[in-house]
Design an enzyme around this catalytic site. Structure first.
Site, PDB file in Angstrom:
ATOM      1  N   ALA A   1       3.398   8.459   2.516  1.00 19.46           N
ATOM      2  CA  ALA A   1       3.621   7.062   2.852  1.00 19.46           C
ATOM      3  C   ALA A   1       5.064   6.860   3.289  1.00 19.46           C
ATOM      4  O   ALA A   1       5.374   6.006   4.103  1.00 19.46           O
ATOM      5  CB  ALA A   1       3.321   6.186   1.653  1.00 19.46           C
TER       6      ALA A   1
ATOM      7  N   ASN B   1      -5.640  -7.566   1.256  1.00 19.66           N
ATOM      8  CA  ASN B   1      -5.865  -8.999   1.211  1.00 19.66           C
ATOM      9  C   ASN B   1      -4.547  -9.690   0.893  1.00 19.66           C
ATOM     10  O   ASN B   1      -3.965  -9.471  -0.159  1.00 19.66           O
ATOM     11  CB  ASN B   1      -6.910  -9.341   0.148  1.00 19.66           C
ATOM     12  CG  ASN B   1      -7.032 -10.834  -0.025  1.00 19.66           C
ATOM     13  OD1 ASN B   1      -7.125 -11.557   0.961  1.00 19.66           O
ATOM     14  ND2 ASN B   1      -6.976 -11.314  -1.242  1.00 19.66           N
TER      15      ASN B   1
ATOM     16  N   ASP C   1      -8.842 -19.479   4.460  1.00 15.13           N
ATOM     17  CA  ASP C   1     -10.113 -19.783   3.807  1.00 15.13           C
ATOM     18  C   ASP C   1     -11.045 -20.469   4.803  1.00 15.13           C
ATOM     19  O   ASP C   1     -10.658 -21.431   5.473  1.00 15.13           O
ATOM     20  CB  ASP C   1      -9.880 -20.704   2.594  1.00 15.13           C
ATOM     21  CG  ASP C   1      -9.309 -19.937   1.414  1.00 15.13           C
ATOM     22  OD1 ASP C   1      -9.121 -18.716   1.543  1.00 15.13           O
ATOM     23  OD2 ASP C   1      -9.059 -20.581   0.379  1.00 15.13           O
TER      24      ASP C   1
ATOM     25  N   ASP D   1       5.841   6.083  -9.300  1.00 13.07           N
ATOM     26  CA  ASP D   1       4.734   6.277  -8.346  1.00 13.07           C
ATOM     27  C   ASP D   1       3.863   7.476  -8.736  1.00 13.07           C
ATOM     28  O   ASP D   1       3.597   8.349  -7.911  1.00 13.07           O
ATOM     29  CB  ASP D   1       5.338   6.470  -6.943  1.00 13.07           C
ATOM     30  CG  ASP D   1       4.284   6.515  -5.841  1.00 13.07           C
ATOM     31  OD1 ASP D   1       3.149   6.037  -6.074  1.00 13.07           O
ATOM     32  OD2 ASP D   1       4.591   7.019  -4.754  1.00 13.07           O
TER      33      ASP D   1
ATOM     34  N   HIS E   1     -15.339 -14.574  -3.048  1.00 12.80           N
ATOM     35  CA  HIS E   1     -14.425 -15.029  -1.990  1.00 12.80           C
ATOM     36  C   HIS E   1     -13.482 -13.912  -1.535  1.00 12.80           C
ATOM     37  O   HIS E   1     -13.195 -13.774  -0.343  1.00 12.80           O
ATOM     38  CB  HIS E   1     -13.656 -16.232  -2.558  1.00 12.80           C
ATOM     39  CG  HIS E   1     -12.587 -16.780  -1.683  1.00 12.80           C
ATOM     40  ND1 HIS E   1     -12.780 -17.890  -0.897  1.00 12.80           N
ATOM     41  CD2 HIS E   1     -11.306 -16.388  -1.483  1.00 12.80           C
ATOM     42  CE1 HIS E   1     -11.660 -18.164  -0.243  1.00 12.80           C
ATOM     43  NE2 HIS E   1     -10.736 -17.266  -0.583  1.00 12.80           N
TER      44      HIS E   1
ATOM     45  N   ALA F   1       7.466   9.644   3.771  1.00 10.20           N
ATOM     46  CA  ALA F   1       8.205  10.749   4.365  1.00 10.20           C
ATOM     47  C   ALA F   1       7.259  11.690   5.097  1.00 10.20           C
ATOM     48  O   ALA F   1       6.048  11.647   4.894  1.00 10.20           O
ATOM     49  CB  ALA F   1       8.903  11.515   3.244  1.00 10.20           C
ATOM     50  N   THR F   2       7.852  12.543   5.940  1.00 10.34           N
ATOM     51  CA  THR F   2       7.069  13.669   6.457  1.00 10.34           C
ATOM     52  C   THR F   2       7.542  14.892   5.680  1.00 10.34           C
ATOM     53  O   THR F   2       8.729  15.031   5.383  1.00 10.34           O
ATOM     54  CB  THR F   2       7.293  13.899   7.962  1.00 10.34           C
ATOM     55  OG1 THR F   2       8.683  14.044   8.174  1.00 10.34           O
ATOM     56  CG2 THR F   2       6.769  12.745   8.782  1.00 10.34           C
TER      57      THR F   2
HETATM   58  C1  LIG Z   1      -8.957 -18.164  -4.305  1.00 16.25           C
HETATM   59  C2  LIG Z   1      -8.722 -18.821  -2.952  1.00 16.25           C
HETATM   60  O1  LIG Z   1      -8.788 -20.201  -3.077  1.00 16.25           O
HETATM   61  C3  LIG Z   1      -7.404 -18.451  -2.353  1.00 16.25           C
HETATM   62  N1  LIG Z   1      -7.313 -19.010  -1.053  1.00 16.25           N
HETATM   63  C4  LIG Z   1      -6.159 -19.187  -0.428  1.00 16.25           C
HETATM   64  O2  LIG Z   1      -5.137 -18.892  -0.950  1.00 16.25           O
HETATM   65  O3  LIG Z   1      -6.166 -19.677   0.867  1.00 16.25           O
HETATM   66  P1  LIG Z   1      -5.824 -18.771   2.124  1.00 16.25           P
HETATM   67  O4  LIG Z   1      -6.203 -19.571   3.298  1.00 16.25           O
HETATM   68  O5  LIG Z   1      -6.399 -17.379   2.011  1.00 16.25           O
HETATM   69  O6  LIG Z   1      -4.242 -18.624   2.083  1.00 16.25           O
HETATM   70  C5  LIG Z   1      -3.381 -19.749   2.054  1.00 16.25           C
HETATM   71  C6  LIG Z   1      -1.948 -19.270   2.015  1.00 16.25           C
HETATM   72  O7  LIG Z   1      -1.576 -18.728   3.286  1.00 16.25           O
HETATM   73  C7  LIG Z   1      -0.259 -19.105   3.573  1.00 16.25           C
HETATM   74  N2  LIG Z   1      -0.048 -19.074   5.018  1.00 16.25           N
HETATM   75  C8  LIG Z   1      -0.734 -19.736   5.970  1.00 16.25           C
HETATM   76  N3  LIG Z   1      -0.197 -19.505   7.183  1.00 16.25           N
HETATM   77  C9  LIG Z   1       0.843 -18.652   7.007  1.00 16.25           C
HETATM   78  C10 LIG Z   1       1.806 -18.041   7.854  1.00 16.25           C
HETATM   79  N4  LIG Z   1       1.810 -18.239   9.158  1.00 16.25           N
HETATM   80  N5  LIG Z   1       2.730 -17.224   7.293  1.00 16.25           N
HETATM   81  C11 LIG Z   1       2.742 -17.010   5.954  1.00 16.25           C
HETATM   82  N6  LIG Z   1       1.872 -17.565   5.115  1.00 16.25           N
HETATM   83  C12 LIG Z   1       0.936 -18.373   5.617  1.00 16.25           C
HETATM   84  C13 LIG Z   1      -0.134 -20.486   2.996  1.00 16.25           C
HETATM   85  O8  LIG Z   1       1.225 -20.828   2.789  1.00 16.25           O
HETATM   86  C14 LIG Z   1      -0.948 -20.372   1.715  1.00 16.25           C
HETATM   87  O9  LIG Z   1      -0.133 -19.951   0.641  1.00 16.25           O
HETATM   88  C15 LIG Z   1      -7.246 -16.951  -2.174  1.00 16.25           C
HETATM   89  O10 LIG Z   1      -7.953 -16.373  -1.338  1.00 16.25           O
HETATM   90  O11 LIG Z   1      -6.388 -16.343  -2.832  1.00 16.25           O
HETATM   91  N1  LIG Z   2       7.739  20.457  -3.814  1.00 12.74           N
HETATM   92  C1  LIG Z   2       6.534  20.444  -3.259  1.00 12.74           C
HETATM   93  N2  LIG Z   2       5.725  21.515  -3.346  1.00 12.74           N
HETATM   94  C2  LIG Z   2       4.500  21.510  -2.776  1.00 12.74           C
HETATM   95  N3  LIG Z   2       3.990  20.481  -2.101  1.00 12.74           N
HETATM   96  C3  LIG Z   2       4.730  19.384  -1.969  1.00 12.74           C
HETATM   97  C4  LIG Z   2       6.043  19.304  -2.535  1.00 12.74           C
HETATM   98  N4  LIG Z   2       6.544  18.100  -2.240  1.00 12.74           N
HETATM   99  C5  LIG Z   2       5.610  17.463  -1.526  1.00 12.74           C
HETATM  100  N5  LIG Z   2       4.504  18.217  -1.343  1.00 12.74           N
HETATM  101  C6  LIG Z   2       3.269  17.838  -0.638  1.00 12.74           C
HETATM  102  O1  LIG Z   2       3.567  16.806   0.288  1.00 12.74           O
HETATM  103  C7  LIG Z   2       2.847  15.605  -0.035  1.00 12.74           C
HETATM  104  C8  LIG Z   2       3.719  14.395   0.244  1.00 12.74           C
HETATM  105  O2  LIG Z   2       4.908  14.470  -0.534  1.00 12.74           O
HETATM  106  P1  LIG Z   2       5.550  13.207  -1.238  1.00 12.74           P
HETATM  107  O3  LIG Z   2       4.549  12.591  -2.144  1.00 12.74           O
HETATM  108  O4  LIG Z   2       6.834  13.613  -1.824  1.00 12.74           O
HETATM  109  O5  LIG Z   2       5.764  12.297   0.046  1.00 12.74           O
HETATM  110  P2  LIG Z   2       5.760  10.716   0.145  1.00 12.74           P
HETATM  111  O6  LIG Z   2       5.880  10.399   1.564  1.00 12.74           O
HETATM  112  O7  LIG Z   2       6.759  10.193  -0.790  1.00 12.74           O
HETATM  113  O8  LIG Z   2       4.323  10.343  -0.347  1.00 12.74           O
HETATM  114  P3  LIG Z   2       3.768   9.009  -1.050  1.00 12.74           P
HETATM  115  O9  LIG Z   2       4.843   7.985  -0.997  1.00 12.74           O
HETATM  116  O10 LIG Z   2       2.554   8.717  -0.224  1.00 12.74           O
HETATM  117  O11 LIG Z   2       3.402   9.436  -2.430  1.00 12.74           O
HETATM  118  C9  LIG Z   2       2.462  15.771  -1.487  1.00 12.74           C
HETATM  119  O12 LIG Z   2       1.291  15.032  -1.792  1.00 12.74           O
HETATM  120  C10 LIG Z   2       2.255  17.265  -1.591  1.00 12.74           C
HETATM  121  O13 LIG Z   2       0.957  17.639  -1.136  1.00 12.74           O
HETATM  122 FE   LIG Z   3      -8.732 -17.270   0.242  1.00 11.21          FE
END
Ligand SMILES: C[C@@H](O)[C@H](NC(=O)OP(=O)(O)OC[C@H]1O[C@@H](n2cnc3c(N)ncnc32)[C@H](O)[C@@H]1O)C(=O)O
Ligand SMILES: Nc1ncnc2c1ncn2[C@@H]1O[C@H](COP(=O)(O)OP(=O)(O)OP(=O)(O)O)[C@@H](O)[C@H]1O
Ligand SMILES: [Fe+2]
Length: 552
Positions: A364, A149, A305, A466, A128, A366-367
């Site tokens: 993710a 997911n 689902d 991290d 699923h 920073a630049t």
């Molecule tokens: C194992 C399987 O049964 C399970 N299925 C499932 O959880 O149903 P699904 O349809 O993927 O997700 C339902 C959830 O999705 C939430 N949901 C539905 N509409 C939403 C919305 N507009 N904003 C936030 N959550 C929402 C509901 O509150 C509920 O918790 C799963 O995929 O984890």
């Molecule tokens: N002091 C450093 N010396 C050399 N390279 C660096 C240094 N700091 C960062 N980098 C390079 O920059 C990239 C991104 O840095 P950093 O992981 O600090 O940024 P981020 O945005 O926090 O990344 P994430 O959250 O994705 O791990 C590193 O994967 C590395 O390649």
């Molecule tokens: Fe589901």
């Protein structure tokens, strides 16, 4: 090709017919973007609606017992209408094998076996969770995306590598939808709560709630207790709904971005019922646009689902000869997505891409501008986040990173020297270290050093937060020696909790498993390094973290 799909893991009794004139688009050999006009998907669903409280397994199974035969009959009648005379009306029967509630799954399995045997067609056992993400990949034609997911019982990031979907990150406690539903039950709203939170948030204003990510893992229990306390203290519920959406969805967007950054891929697909939430989709789309990545979210009928996603994946499985005999077709309530042997994708496809370092790196968070002996890391505002949350995170993380990078060095871990910090603008200037990320130079020796470093940090109560293969730098010296540096302490903090120490090791292990061809020797070296300095208790806890089934 025409496939019947049956779904009934928890609340949706659903049957579908997927039909395509373009079976080549299902195959890995002739990989190309499917032509949507060649497809036809009919879905018939009957949801279970608890009268009070959440989903009761017994009531849900009773619902499946009544509703599954009905929806299957409707779908089969539809298939018969579209059938032109020769052979069986469908070419295969696909069903949700798990994960889900055991009593519900057994009803689905029994129905699927009966139809497949009656028609004399193959039986296809679908995971699923993999169906939740494959539907988006199929529709988008993306080659190798990161998949987020966001469903009721789960929340995880997956990427395909070496024949399997790898879990790059996941919830450390409950699923995202279930967490939201627990809060809405607390304030007396009926199940499901997700859509009600979305509606109420339209009239509220933001309140701060705890924000918890650990690398690409995350947890919801702290934020949920805080949300309930706010409600008990009289904070308007609409305001809490805004806080919940802004916090939870920013966490999911951040970890998705971290997975894009770690793997180097530029494609993201969304799956699961919570994916119907417009605010979540908006945040993900904005994040992707800003990093030049492509984003695809299926339409709502394929997010919640539904048996349509089961039928589509069943078709791909049939196309690769991946059918089940009746004897081996038992259901599995704990079926994890990383257990599935993926037969419908090429063995050498991978979510991990070659990395290009063009002088300015977009992580993710920073630049990072790489100079000759300095790097400048800027936490630029993330416009997908609520401005108050964004300010708070950028400031806190910049301060933590500057402080912990120095603290770690005093604990005996190689880190870059911090040359300048501007917490207001969220900019740090570091000494440049290493000549490649560990992701490009994976070796057991370096993994062992990472293990030793983490143990040294934990010994003085520091958690990195991290430690992925992109947050370790490697410098090759002469005679095969190399020096290893830890960077990016922005998610770090001080604690002696064994669980947090084990999470550091888990985060590193997941980043290796998601991208390395042979993870085993690297992980052995990591643990050996850790054990040479750190506590056994942490390794024991790591085993526990790894074995936690998260389908509750
Ligand atoms: C194992 C399987 O049964 C399970 N299925 C499932 O959880 O149903 P699904 O349809 O993927 O997700 C339902 C959830 O999705 C939430 N949901 C539905 N509409 C939403 C919305 N507009 N904003 C936030 N959550 C929402 C509901 O509150 C509920 O918790 C799963 O995929 O984890
Ligand atoms: N002091 C450093 N010396 C050399 N390279 C660096 C240094 N700091 C960062 N980098 C390079 O920059 C990239 C991104 O840095 P950093 O992981 O600090 O940024 P981020 O945005 O926090 O990344 P994430 O959250 O994705 O791990 C590193 O994967 C590395 O390649
Ligand atoms: Fe589901």
């Amino acid at each position: 090709m025409r496939i019947l799909g049956i779904e009934g893991t928890a609340w949706a009794a659903s049957a579908a017919v997927f039909e395509t004139d373009d079976p080549d688009a299902l195959s890995t050999e002739t990989y190309r973007t499917p032509d949507p006009s060649a497809d036809h998907v009919f879905i018939e669903s009957n949801p279970y609606q608890p009268e009070s409280g959440g989903i009761h397994p017994r009531e849900a199974a009773e619902h499946m017992g009544n509703a599954i035969p009905e929806v299957v009959d409707t779908a089969l009648a539809h298939a018969a209408d579209r059938h032109d005379g020769d052979g069986p009306i469908v070419d295969g029967v696909a069903f949700s094998r798990g994960p889900g509630l055991g009593p519900c799954l057994r009803i689905v399995g029994t129905a699927a076996r009966a139809v497949a045997q009656t028609l004399g067609v193959p039986l296809l056992g679908v995971n699923h969770m993999v169906a939740h993400l494959e539907i988006g990949r199929y529709q988008s034609g993306f080659e190798s995306p990161v998949c987020l997911n966001a469903s009721g019982a789960n929340a995880h990031l997956l990427g395909y590598h070496n024949g399997r979907y790898r879990v790059l990150g996941e919830t450390m406690d409950t699923g995202v939808g279930n967490s939201i539903d627990k809060f809405t039950r607390h304030v007396g709203w009926t199940h499901p709560g997700g859509p009600k939170v979305e509606q109420a948030a339209k009239d509220g204003s933001y309140v701060d709630l705890p924000y918890v990510v650990k690398g690409m893992d995350f947890s919801f229990s702290g934020i949920m207790s805080a949300a309930k306390q706010e409600a008990d203290a009289g904070t308007p519920v609409e305001d809490i709904c805004v806080g919940l959406q802004e916090t939870i969805f920013a966490m999911l967007t951040e970890v998705a971005e971290r997975a894009l950054s770690l793997t180097g891929t530029d494609e993201l697909v969304l799956g699961g019922g919570v994916g119907q939430n417009a605010r979540l989709r908006e945040m993900l789309a904005e994040m992707c646009e800003q990093r030049g990545a492509k984003f695809h979210a299926p339409e709502p009928r394929f997010l919640r689902d539904n048996a349509g996603m089961i039928a589509v994946l069943g078709a791909r499985m049939l196309n690769s000869g991946d059918a089940l005999s009746v004897e081996e077709s038992s259901v599995d309530p704990n079926f994890r997505p990383d257990q599935v042997a993926v037969t419908w994708r090429g063995a050498d496809e991978s979510v991990a891409r070659a990395y290009t370092d063009d002088g300015a790196i977009r992580g993710a968070e920073a630049t990072v501008d790489i100079g000759t002996d300095e790097v400048v890391k800027r936490r630029v505002p993330k416009t997908y986040r609520h401005p108050e949350l964004d300010d708070r995170l950028r400031r806190e993380r910049t301060k933590a990173e500057a402080r912990l990078t120095s603290d770690a060095r005093r604990a005996g871990v190689r880190t870059p020297i911090v040359r300048d910090v501007d917490p207001i603008e969220a900019v740090i200037t570091f000494q440049k270290v290493g000549d490649a990320d560990l992701a490009e130079r994976l070796s057991p020796e370096a993994a062992r050093t990472v293990g030793e470093y983490l143990a040294k940090l934990h010994r003085v109560g520091i958690v990195h937060g991290d430690p992925t293969t992109r947050n370790v730098r490697v410098e090759s010296g002469t005679h095969g020696t190399s020096r290893v540096f830890l960077i990016d302490f922005g998610l770090g903090f001080h604690t002696d909790h064994v669980e947090d120490h084990a999470m550091d090791l888990h985060v590193f292990a997941q980043s290796v498993e998601g991208t390395a061809d042979d993870a085993e020797p690297l992980l052995d070296a990591l643990e050996a390094g850790y054990e040479s300095i750190g506590s056994d208790e942490v390794i024991t806890r790591l085993r526990e973290v790894e074995s936690r089934g998260r389908y509750r």
